[in-house]
Scaffold this motif. Structure first.
Motif, short mmCIF file in Angstrom:
data_model
loop_
_atom_site.label_atom_id
_atom_site.label_comp_id
_atom_site.label_asym_id
_atom_site.label_seq_id
_atom_site.Cartn_x
_atom_site.Cartn_y
_atom_site.Cartn_z
N MET A 121 30.82 38.40 -2.23
CA MET A 121 31.92 37.55 -2.35
C MET A 121 32.54 37.68 -3.77
O MET A 121 31.87 37.24 -4.46
N TRP A 122 34.05 37.64 -3.58
CA TRP A 122 34.53 37.81 -4.73
C TRP A 122 35.95 36.85 -4.77
O TRP A 122 36.48 36.65 -3.48
N SER A 123 36.06 36.25 -6.16
CA SER A 123 37.10 35.32 -6.02
C SER A 123 38.11 35.63 -7.06
O SER A 123 37.49 35.65 -8.38
N VAL A 124 39.36 35.97 -6.88
CA VAL A 124 40.50 36.09 -7.75
C VAL A 124 40.74 34.92 -8.23
O VAL A 124 41.59 34.20 -7.71
N ARG A 125 40.78 34.60 -9.50
CA ARG A 125 41.13 33.35 -10.12
C ARG A 125 41.89 33.58 -11.65
O ARG A 125 42.23 34.67 -11.98
N ARG A 126 42.55 32.44 -12.06
CA ARG A 126 43.40 32.29 -13.02
C ARG A 126 42.85 33.22 -14.36
O ARG A 126 43.33 33.85 -15.13
N ASP A 127 41.46 33.07 -14.54
CA ASP A 127 40.82 33.72 -15.77
C ASP A 127 39.94 34.80 -15.49
O ASP A 127 39.31 35.38 -16.40
N GLY A 128 40.11 35.27 -14.39
CA GLY A 128 39.22 36.76 -13.78
C GLY A 128 38.70 36.72 -12.59
O GLY A 128 39.08 35.90 -11.63
N ILE A 129 37.95 37.70 -12.30
CA ILE A 129 37.26 38.11 -11.00
C ILE A 129 35.99 37.60 -11.09
O ILE A 129 35.01 37.95 -11.78
N TYR A 130 35.57 36.85 -10.13
CA TYR A 130 34.48 35.89 -10.02
C TYR A 130 33.60 36.62 -8.82
O TYR A 130 34.06 36.71 -7.74
N PHE A 131 32.12 36.78 -9.03
CA PHE A 131 31.31 37.07 -7.76
C PHE A 131 30.22 36.03 -7.73
O PHE A 131 29.88 35.18 -8.37
N SER A 132 30.04 36.09 -6.32
CA SER A 132 28.96 35.15 -5.78
C SER A 132 28.03 36.07 -4.85
O SER A 132 28.87 36.49 -3.80
N ASP A 134 25.75 34.24 -3.04
CA ASP A 134 25.19 33.05 -1.94
C ASP A 134 26.29 32.21 -1.79
O ASP A 134 26.08 31.08 -0.97
N ASN A 135 27.68 32.46 -2.04
CA ASN A 135 28.93 31.44 -1.58
C ASN A 135 28.77 30.30 -2.18
O ASN A 135 29.24 29.18 -1.73
N SER A 136 28.02 30.07 -3.39
CA SER A 136 27.97 28.66 -3.98
C SER A 136 27.98 28.71 -5.46
O SER A 136 28.58 28.04 -6.15
N THR A 137 27.32 29.65 -6.13
CA THR A 137 27.27 30.02 -7.48
C THR A 137 28.24 31.09 -7.82
O THR A 137 27.94 32.13 -7.38
N TRP A 138 29.30 30.77 -8.76
CA TRP A 138 30.08 31.92 -8.98
C TRP A 138 30.10 32.09 -10.47
O TRP A 138 29.84 31.52 -11.36
N LYS A 139 30.17 33.42 -10.87
CA LYS A 139 30.08 33.91 -12.26
C LYS A 139 31.30 34.87 -12.61
O LYS A 139 31.71 35.73 -11.73
N ASN A 140 32.02 34.65 -13.44
CA ASN A 140 32.98 35.38 -14.02
C ASN A 140 32.53 36.77 -14.64
O ASN A 140 32.29 36.99 -15.62
N GLU A 141 32.67 37.85 -13.53
CA GLU A 141 32.15 39.10 -14.10
C GLU A 141 33.38 40.06 -14.52
O GLU A 141 33.02 41.09 -15.30
N TYR A 142 34.51 40.03 -14.52
CA TYR A 142 35.67 40.48 -14.92
C TYR A 142 36.90 39.76 -15.38
O TYR A 142 37.52 39.50 -14.57
N PRO A 143 36.73 39.29 -16.71
CA PRO A 143 37.73 38.24 -17.07
C PRO A 143 38.82 39.40 -17.14
O PRO A 143 38.87 40.49 -17.51
N TRP A 144 40.27 38.63 -17.19
CA TRP A 144 41.38 39.33 -17.10
C TRP A 144 41.70 39.91 -18.62
O TRP A 144 41.37 39.22 -19.59
#
Length: 144
Positions: A121-132, A134-144
């Motif tokens: 699971m990836w989430s594109v957010r204001r400060d970067g690309i987050y990975f999860s 388990d769809n509950s714990t998210w980590k910014n793995e690729y900051p913009w």
């Protein structure tokens, strides 16, 4: 010559098992990659794309996709025997930022994506690309 041929195949198979430590049957598992647009609504009318995503591997182009806020871009893959499966994405936040990130790397993601129905699971957010995984714990793995 006949004896050499009879020995060569078992040696080749033993060598491949020792040097390619892929989990048993992992190359038969379908992995689901999800990239969701969770960017804020800034200078973009509702329902209009503010993110453009193009994802591909060496062998497969899964396409270029304009994404409105809340949309999810998904595709499936399997790990090859050499564990070299790699999908990368180019993301462009309209008028703001660009980034390229690895959405699926066999060696990195084989285990961590199995926690939630074989999904990365990836989430594109204001400060970067987050990975999860388990769809509950998210980590910014690729900051913009």
């Amino acid at each position: 010559m006949a004896n050499i041929k009879g020995i060569a195949l078992p040696l080749l198979l033993a060598f491949s098992v020792v040097h390619f430590p892929i989990a048993e049957s992992a190359w038969l598992i379908h992995y689901h990659i999800h990239v969701r647009n969770d960017l804020p609504l800034i200078n973009t009318p509702p329902g209009r794309p503010n993110l453009f995503l193009h994802c591909k591997s060496k062998d497969k182009d899964v396409g270029d996709r304009p994404m409105a806020i809340g949309q999810d871009y998904t595709w499936d893959t399997m790990i090859n025997l050499l564990q070299t499966t790699l999908f990368f994405c180019n993301a462009r936040w309209t008028g703001r930022k660009r980034i390229t990130f690895n959405a699926f790397e066999a060696m990195r993601d084989e285990t961590r994506c199995m926690k939630y129905r074989n999904s990365c699971m990836w989430s594109v957010r204001r400060d970067g690309i987050y990975f999860s995984g388990d769809n509950s714990t998210w980590k910014n793995e690729y900051p913009w």
